[in-house]
Motif scaffolding. Structure first.
Motif, PDB file in Angstrom:
ATOM      1  N   ALA A   1       2.502   5.833  -3.288  1.00  8.51           N
ATOM      2  CA  ALA A   1       3.525   6.490  -4.097  1.00  8.51           C
ATOM      3  C   ALA A   1       3.017   6.696  -5.523  1.00  8.51           C
ATOM      4  O   ALA A   1       3.214   7.763  -6.123  1.00  8.51           O
ATOM      5  CB  ALA A   1       4.796   5.654  -4.106  1.00  8.51           C
ATOM      6  N   ALA A   2       2.327   5.686  -6.059  1.00  9.41           N
ATOM      7  CA  ALA A   2       1.781   5.805  -7.413  1.00  9.41           C
ATOM      8  C   ALA A   2       0.778   6.945  -7.484  1.00  9.41           C
ATOM      9  O   ALA A   2       0.772   7.740  -8.427  1.00  9.41           O
ATOM     10  CB  ALA A   2       1.132   4.497  -7.829  1.00  9.41           C
ATOM     11  N   LEU A   3      -0.069   7.003  -6.459  1.00  6.26           N
ATOM     12  CA  LEU A   3      -1.066   8.084  -6.411  1.00  6.26           C
ATOM     13  C   LEU A   3      -0.375   9.442  -6.429  1.00  6.26           C
ATOM     14  O   LEU A   3      -0.748  10.335  -7.186  1.00  6.26           O
ATOM     15  CB  LEU A   3      -1.902   7.919  -5.140  1.00  6.26           C
ATOM     16  CG  LEU A   3      -3.104   8.828  -4.979  1.00  6.26           C
ATOM     17  CD1 LEU A   3      -4.297   8.009  -4.532  1.00  6.26           C
ATOM     18  CD2 LEU A   3      -2.861   9.927  -3.988  1.00  6.26           C
TER      19      LEU A   3
ATOM     20  N   VAL B   1       5.018   3.778 -13.008  1.00 12.53           N
ATOM     21  CA  VAL B   1       4.104   4.893 -13.304  1.00 12.53           C
ATOM     22  C   VAL B   1       4.506   5.614 -14.591  1.00 12.53           C
ATOM     23  O   VAL B   1       3.677   5.787 -15.495  1.00 12.53           O
ATOM     24  CB  VAL B   1       4.009   5.855 -12.103  1.00 12.53           C
ATOM     25  CG1 VAL B   1       3.187   7.072 -12.466  1.00 12.53           C
ATOM     26  CG2 VAL B   1       3.401   5.146 -10.912  1.00 12.53           C
TER      27      VAL B   1
ATOM     28  N   VAL C   1      -3.458   4.300 -13.538  1.00 10.49           N
ATOM     29  CA  VAL C   1      -2.156   4.044 -12.912  1.00 10.49           C
ATOM     30  C   VAL C   1      -2.320   3.164 -11.667  1.00 10.49           C
ATOM     31  O   VAL C   1      -1.516   2.261 -11.421  1.00 10.49           O
ATOM     32  CB  VAL C   1      -1.463   5.379 -12.578  1.00 10.49           C
ATOM     33  CG1 VAL C   1      -0.249   5.136 -11.703  1.00 10.49           C
ATOM     34  CG2 VAL C   1      -1.040   6.080 -13.852  1.00 10.49           C
ATOM     35  N   LEU C   2      -3.372   3.408 -10.904  1.00 10.67           N
ATOM     36  CA  LEU C   2      -3.576   2.584  -9.709  1.00 10.67           C
ATOM     37  C   LEU C   2      -3.923   1.142 -10.088  1.00 10.67           C
ATOM     38  O   LEU C   2      -3.508   0.197  -9.423  1.00 10.67           O
ATOM     39  CB  LEU C   2      -4.667   3.188  -8.826  1.00 10.67           C
ATOM     40  CG  LEU C   2      -4.289   4.517  -8.172  1.00 10.67           C
ATOM     41  CD1 LEU C   2      -5.375   4.986  -7.224  1.00 10.67           C
ATOM     42  CD2 LEU C   2      -2.959   4.416  -7.438  1.00 10.67           C
TER      43      LEU C   2
ATOM     44  N   PHE D   1       0.811  -1.202   0.000  1.00 14.42           N
ATOM     45  CA  PHE D   1       0.000   0.000   0.000  1.00 14.42           C
ATOM     46  C   PHE D   1       0.853   1.264   0.000  1.00 14.42           C
ATOM     47  O   PHE D   1       0.411   2.298  -0.476  1.00 14.42           O
ATOM     48  CB  PHE D   1      -0.990  -0.032   1.168  1.00 14.42           C
ATOM     49  CG  PHE D   1      -2.124  -0.978   0.899  1.00 14.42           C
ATOM     50  CD1 PHE D   1      -3.172  -0.594   0.080  1.00 14.42           C
ATOM     51  CD2 PHE D   1      -2.123  -2.262   1.423  1.00 14.42           C
ATOM     52  CE1 PHE D   1      -4.208  -1.463  -0.208  1.00 14.42           C
ATOM     53  CE2 PHE D   1      -3.151  -3.132   1.143  1.00 14.42           C
ATOM     54  CZ  PHE D   1      -4.200  -2.752   0.332  1.00 14.42           C
TER      55      PHE D   1
ATOM     56  N   VAL E   1       7.885   1.162  -8.460  1.00 11.61           N
ATOM     57  CA  VAL E   1       6.767   2.055  -8.736  1.00 11.61           C
ATOM     58  C   VAL E   1       7.244   3.296  -9.493  1.00 11.61           C
ATOM     59  O   VAL E   1       6.531   3.858 -10.326  1.00 11.61           O
ATOM     60  CB  VAL E   1       6.027   2.434  -7.428  1.00 11.61           C
ATOM     61  CG1 VAL E   1       6.930   3.238  -6.505  1.00 11.61           C
ATOM     62  CG2 VAL E   1       4.757   3.206  -7.727  1.00 11.61           C
TER      63      VAL E   1
ATOM     64  N   LEU F   1       2.569  10.117  -7.592  1.00 14.75           N
ATOM     65  CA  LEU F   1       3.221  10.367  -8.878  1.00 14.75           C
ATOM     66  C   LEU F   1       2.225  10.848  -9.933  1.00 14.75           C
ATOM     67  O   LEU F   1       2.543  11.720 -10.745  1.00 14.75           O
ATOM     68  CB  LEU F   1       3.926   9.099  -9.373  1.00 14.75           C
ATOM     69  CG  LEU F   1       5.213   8.733  -8.627  1.00 14.75           C
ATOM     70  CD1 LEU F   1       5.710   7.365  -9.054  1.00 14.75           C
ATOM     71  CD2 LEU F   1       6.286   9.781  -8.890  1.00 14.75           C
ATOM     72  N   VAL F   2       1.019  10.288  -9.918  1.00 18.56           N
ATOM     73  CA  VAL F   2       0.020  10.743 -10.894  1.00 18.56           C
ATOM     74  C   VAL F   2      -0.367  12.195 -10.610  1.00 18.56           C
ATOM     75  O   VAL F   2      -0.454  13.014 -11.533  1.00 18.56           O
ATOM     76  CB  VAL F   2      -1.244   9.860 -10.864  1.00 18.56           C
ATOM     77  CG1 VAL F   2      -2.277  10.408 -11.826  1.00 18.56           C
ATOM     78  CG2 VAL F   2      -0.901   8.450 -11.228  1.00 18.56           C
TER      79      VAL F   2
ATOM     80  N   SER G   1       2.766  -4.262  -6.860  1.00 18.82           N
ATOM     81  CA  SER G   1       2.132  -4.586  -5.587  1.00 18.82           C
ATOM     82  C   SER G   1       1.277  -5.826  -5.766  1.00 18.82           C
ATOM     83  O   SER G   1       0.234  -5.760  -6.394  1.00 18.82           O
ATOM     84  CB  SER G   1       1.233  -3.449  -5.117  1.00 18.82           C
ATOM     85  OG  SER G   1       1.877  -2.221  -5.244  1.00 18.82           O
TER      86      SER G   1
ATOM     87  N   LEU H   1      -5.656   8.653 -13.008  1.00 18.22           N
ATOM     88  CA  LEU H   1      -5.327   8.125 -11.681  1.00 18.22           C
ATOM     89  C   LEU H   1      -5.744   6.656 -11.569  1.00 18.22           C
ATOM     90  O   LEU H   1      -4.971   5.799 -11.125  1.00 18.22           O
ATOM     91  CB  LEU H   1      -6.050   8.972 -10.627  1.00 18.22           C
ATOM     92  CG  LEU H   1      -5.709   8.686  -9.170  1.00 18.22           C
ATOM     93  CD1 LEU H   1      -4.257   9.031  -8.920  1.00 18.22           C
ATOM     94  CD2 LEU H   1      -6.610   9.489  -8.252  1.00 18.22           C
TER      95      LEU H   1
ATOM     96  N   GLN I   1      -0.856  -1.018 -10.816  1.00 17.53           N
ATOM     97  CA  GLN I   1      -0.024  -1.520  -9.716  1.00 17.53           C
ATOM     98  C   GLN I   1      -0.153  -3.022  -9.526  1.00 17.53           C
ATOM     99  O   GLN I   1       0.755  -3.662  -9.007  1.00 17.53           O
ATOM    100  CB  GLN I   1      -0.392  -0.810  -8.404  1.00 17.53           C
ATOM    101  CG  GLN I   1      -0.188   0.685  -8.432  1.00 17.53           C
ATOM    102  CD  GLN I   1       1.197   1.060  -8.903  1.00 17.53           C
ATOM    103  OE1 GLN I   1       2.180   0.708  -8.282  1.00 17.53           O
ATOM    104  NE2 GLN I   1       1.262   1.736 -10.032  1.00 17.53           N
TER     105      GLN I   1
ATOM    106  N   LEU J   1      -1.121  -7.420  -4.067  1.00 17.49           N
ATOM    107  CA  LEU J   1      -1.922  -7.194  -2.865  1.00 17.49           C
ATOM    108  C   LEU J   1      -2.503  -8.484  -2.316  1.00 17.49           C
ATOM    109  O   LEU J   1      -3.104  -8.479  -1.252  1.00 17.49           O
ATOM    110  CB  LEU J   1      -3.063  -6.223  -3.192  1.00 17.49           C
ATOM    111  CG  LEU J   1      -2.620  -4.828  -3.620  1.00 17.49           C
ATOM    112  CD1 LEU J   1      -3.817  -4.016  -4.059  1.00 17.49           C
ATOM    113  CD2 LEU J   1      -1.920  -4.129  -2.478  1.00 17.49           C
TER     114      LEU J   1
ATOM    115  N   SER K   1       3.528   1.535  -1.846  1.00 21.59           N
ATOM    116  CA  SER K   1       3.837   1.796  -3.253  1.00 21.59           C
ATOM    117  C   SER K   1       2.601   2.299  -3.992  1.00 21.59           C
ATOM    118  O   SER K   1       2.704   3.068  -4.950  1.00 21.59           O
ATOM    119  CB  SER K   1       4.432   0.557  -3.917  1.00 21.59           C
ATOM    120  OG  SER K   1       3.465  -0.435  -4.048  1.00 21.59           O
ATOM    121  N   ILE K   2       1.420   1.882  -3.515  1.00 20.99           N
ATOM    122  CA  ILE K   2       0.205   2.414  -4.154  1.00 20.99           C
ATOM    123  C   ILE K   2       0.042   3.899  -3.835  1.00 20.99           C
ATOM    124  O   ILE K   2      -0.301   4.699  -4.706  1.00 20.99           O
ATOM    125  CB  ILE K   2      -1.022   1.589  -3.715  1.00 20.99           C
ATOM    126  CG1 ILE K   2      -1.066   0.327  -4.573  1.00 20.99           C
ATOM    127  CG2 ILE K   2      -2.301   2.384  -3.860  1.00 20.99           C
ATOM    128  CD1 ILE K   2      -2.149  -0.618  -4.237  1.00 20.99           C
TER     129      ILE K   2
END
Lengths: 116, 313, 445
Positions: free
Chosen positions: A9-11, B17, B84-85, A4, B13, A13-14, B98, B81, B88, B100, A6-7
């Motif tokens: 982090a992705a958020l 991205v 990209v999410l 989570f 990551v 970055l966007v 990830s 968004l 992951q 999960l 890294s998620i």
């Protein structure tokens, strides 16, 4: 937990990409900000706000959708154990899905799928 | 079996991205190459995303009368968004940013965010056609979402896992498209639908002057278009992971196989644009609920019976 | 600042490689429209319906009255950098459009400034049009008073002073009205046209919308420049057949565009242009092309599903509404949107092989009456449909604004006598209920 992070982090970055676009636009744009323009209306000027209580005629379908959507909660857990539990699990789930499909057929006959 | 799957290092990551964002730009080029209209040199087609982005960065800032600024902004960034999410949990080769453990559910949860995103992008500008476009997306979502969900469930049942890398690992012997072709097709179509693309472009239709795009200019339009391409890219990659064996293939390294297969699926999705009429949502609704939904459920039944027979014995 | 300017020049050059053209056609501007469409395609541009997305506003023909006003509104909605190009003569379309795009590419920083040049005092005198002395009279009603106090560099939009309400943006909230189920619901008043993608330019249908369902529809036809000619009625013999086929392909292109099938629409437009320009091309080849398009369209299950059963006009409706031409003959095939599309394609083929199907008629039916009846039919069919269906119905009838104008049904050739509202009704009934340029089909009960 690391997943989570890294998620997140992705958020970030966007959002950063979006900010970069905005800043680039701010630096490169021509002219000044225009006064708010009238929304497009085939060349006419609006006399009323478009934002209104919009009448959706497919609202009955949303209820039907909700029934299936809640069903998905069981579905994911069930998917993990089908192979283990065998035929019993399959029968139970598909009897349930069959009942829901009966609801769809009923809604169709009542005209919920034809709203215009 | 699980040893195939690798959790990529934490810094991945930072690669993933930008990779998605760049792939979305390339998808814009590919879209222009596949555009059947006009006779343009290849160069002009390949550079089309550059031309469009230039326009978006140059134009004067523009706003409509009494817009809902906050919700508009939220709507505008949501498609990119979400894409990209989603990415992951989508493996490249056998590595995933990830894992999960419930990546499939994550993908599903993200795609539902699009309901809000597209609708808000339509609501924000306080414009009639834009608003209608937003509601058109919701009507369309009611049609595609259930087939999408059940199509997603089928590989999970076959692999007894909700983890996408595990699902990839489970099809090293035989790709899932062999036992569930219908789920694969429905999933790919749903990708086009949540990206408001091709035959599912009703929310951005020309009949309502671009629908929820009608008031979008500059950065807003750029982000929405970018998001659309990113959704198609990630959706294609997910199709490959769930149904086409992910990185499985001879000679080439797995990551390259993933890219090649994803590009092929993407090309099919992109080619649908301009080449078929848009589905009207009420007809789409009947088709989805009365034909596609029962078919997908039947597909799921077949997969479940196979899984139960295989796992139970 | 130097860096910024050169970056802007670079971007402007790139953006101009793919100009986004918003095309407005005034009555009588059909020839210019066709030339602009072809030229925009050749220059790598794309036609757009959204002012927010446009950078070139092309006006084909010379609008006045309400249409000129609409052009002014659209211009104000286009963000800088932008150019306006007025094309009166189709032969000059290519040169004017290229010059406009060139200007867009070369002076990005002058974008906001060019707004003022083009629209100094309620007059549009375009640089490239100077030799033609083309200008627009100031219009009454809305006026451009709001522009005179425009700040330097910006473009100001006046007209938010309606009614002096203290509402956000000076606009009223939507009112409510009963819907067909007896519920009291918000209703929005939306003018379809005069400028809408793939729309018969100059036609206005004022609709009342609840959600996206049309509750009421009232049709107006805006006045034009005054010397409108019926472009599609020209020609004799073989040329008449080609022109008739081209007219139908023009309609087919619009319908396919509204149906969201832009590839096929582009093909139809391409074939239309070939028929109109290369008179030397053998008829056999043109027919073969046309048949390929027809097969492609008729094979599309999705299109058929979308169009079949929609907007049905049976034999009874045909005689009651005074329909003639392909729309009337489509009743043989079922009279729905799908049937009208097929009829166009079949009759285009016949026109190429043996001349127009009904040589005494125009492509819209009886001369002077065809389009009026089509407009009446549209108003009759629209209430109760959702907006997308309503657009398909109008596109399948495709009244020709030139046709309407030159029969005088549009009335109101005087640009100062209000915007069609007070049109002269003395032209007599042209097979339309009431013989006015208004058709009100009431509300859905």
């Amino acid at each position: 937990m690391g997943d989570f992070v890294s998620i997140l982090a992705a958020l970030g970055l966007v959002l950063l990409a979006a900010v970069v676009v905005l800043v680039a636009h701010r630096l490169l744009t021509v002219g000044t900000t225009s006064e708010p323009v009238a929304p497009y209306l085939s060349g006419a000027r609006p006399t009323e706000h478009a934002l209104s209580r919009y009448h959706v005629r497919w609202y009955t379908l949303t209820l039907l959708f909700l029934a299936f959507d809640v069903e998905m909660l069981f579905m994911y857990a069930w998917a993990l154990v089908v192979a283990e539990m065998g035929a019993g699990a399959v029968v139970e789930m598909f009897v349930f899905l069959g009942l829901l499909m009966a609801g769809v057929v009923y809604a169709w006959r009542e005209g919920a799928l034809r709203w215009v | 079996m699980t040893s195939l799957v690798q959790q990529a290092p934490a810094w991945s990551v930072l690669v993933a991205v930008p990779l998605v964002l760049c792939a979305a730009v390339l998808a814009g080029s590919l879209d222009a190459v596949l555009d059947p209209r006009g006779e343009l040199p290849l160069r002009a087609r390949l550079l089309r995303p550059v031309y469009e982005a230039s326009r978006s960065l140059l134009v004067q800032r523009r706003s409509t009368t009494a817009p809902d600024r906050l919700l508009w902004a939220v709507g505008v960034v949501t498609p990119l968004l979400v894409a990209v999410l989603m990415a992951q949990v989508v493996p490249l080769g056998f590595a995933v940013v990830s894992d999960l453990g419930v990546g499939l559910v994550w993908f599903n949860a993200m795609d539902v965010l699009l309901w809000a995103g597209w609708w808000l992008a339509g609501w924000g500008p306080n414009s009639v056609y834009s608003l209608i476009g937003g509601y058109r997306f919701l009507a369309q979502a009611l049609a595609y979402e259930l087939p999408l969900m059940f199509a997603l469930t089928a590989p999970a049942v076959a692999a007894s896992s909700l983890s996408v890398p595990q699902i990839v690992a489970a099809q090293q012997g035989r790709w899932f498209i062999v036992q569930m072709p219908l789920a694969a097709v429905v999933f790919a179509a749903a990708v086009a639908a949540f990206a408001a693309w091709g035959p599912f472009a009703h929310p951005v239709g020309q009949d309502i002057a671009g629908g929820l795009l009608v008031e979008q200019s500059g950065p807003a339009r750029l982000l929405l278009r970018w998001g659309q391409y990113a959704l198609l890219v990630v959706g294609s990659a997910m199709t490959v992971a769930l149904f086409l064996g992910g990185g499985a293939g001879p000679l080439l390294p797995p990551w390259l196989w993933t890219l090649l297969k994803s590009a092929a699926v993407l090309a099919v999705l992109l080619a649908m644009r301009h080449r078929m009429p848009v589905w009207r949502p009420d007809r789409l609704m009947r088709l989805a609920w009365l034909v596609v939904l029962p078919l997908v459920l039947a597909q799921l039944l077949v997969v479940s019976v196979l899984a139960a027979a295989g796992g139970g014995s | 600042m130097g860096l910024r300017t050169s970056a802007q020049r670079l971007l402007a050059g790139w953006a101009a490689r793919r100009p986004h053209v918003l095309l407005v056609t005034a009555p009588g501007g059909t020839a210019a429209r066709l030339a602009v469409e072809a030229q925009a395609r050749a220059l790598g541009g794309v036609l757009t319906g959204e002012p927010a997305d446009a950078d070139v506003l092309v006006v084909a023909g010379s609008p006045d009255g309400e249409l000129a006003d609409a052009v002014g509104v659209l211009w104000s909605q286009i963000p800088a950098p932008k150019v306006r190009v007025d094309v009166l003569d189709s032969a000059r379309a290519a040169a004017l459009l290229s010059a406009g795009i060139h200007r867009l590419a070369s002076t990005p920083d002058a974008g906001a400034e060019s707004t003022e040049q083009v629209e100094p005092m309620g007059e549009h005198v375009h640089q490239q049009e100077a030799e033609m002395g083309h200008e627009h009279g100031g219009d009454g009603g809305h006026g451009h008073g709001g522009h005179t106090d425009a700040e330097q560099g910006g473009h100001e939009h006046g007209g938010h002073d309606h009614g002096g309400m203290q509402m956000p943006g000076g606009l009223m909230m939507a009112d409510r009205a009963p819907d067909r189920d007896g519920l009291k619901l918000d209703v929005l008043h939306v003018a379809l046209g005069p400028v809408l993608p793939a729309w018969p330019s100059g036609l206005v249908i004022d609709v009342e919308l609840q959600g996206d369902v049309v509750q009421g529809a009232e049709v107006r036809v805006l006045a034009g420049a005054g010397d409108a000619m019926r472009f599609w009625a020209d020609g004799t013999g073989v040329a008449a057949g080609r022109r008739r086929a081209a007219a139908h392909l023009d309609s087919v292109g619009r319908l396919l565009e509204v149906a969201g099938w832009s590839g096929a629409a582009d093909r139809a437009r391409g074939q239309r242009d070939v028929l109109l320009t290369e008179t030397g091309e053998p008829v056999g080849e043109a027919r073969e092309e046309l048949r390929r398009l027809r097969r492609r369209v008729e094979r599309s299950w999705g299109l058929r599903r979308s169009l079949a059963g929609l907007g049905r006009l049976g034999h009874g409706d045909v005689s009651r509404l005074g329909l003639s031409g392909p729309a009337a003959r489509a009743a043989e095939r079922g009279g729905d949107v799908w049937a009208r599309l097929q009829t166009w394609l079949v009759e285009a083929d016949l026109a190429l092989s043996s001349g127009p199907v009904a040589p005494a008629e125009g492509p819209r039916g009886r001369p002077g009456r065809g389009s009026d009846a089509l407009v009446a039919a549209a108003a009759h069919l629209m209430p109760g449909l959702d907006l997308g269906d309503a657009r398909l119905v109008v596109a399948s009838l495709d009244p020709d604004p030139d046709d309407l104008h030159s029969t005088g049904v549009a009335g109101d050739r005087d640009p100062h006598s209000g915007h069609g509202e007070n049109g002269h009704h003395d032209e007599g009934p042209h097979g339309m209920p009431g013989g006015t340029n208004h058709q009100h089909d009431g509300h859905v009960a």
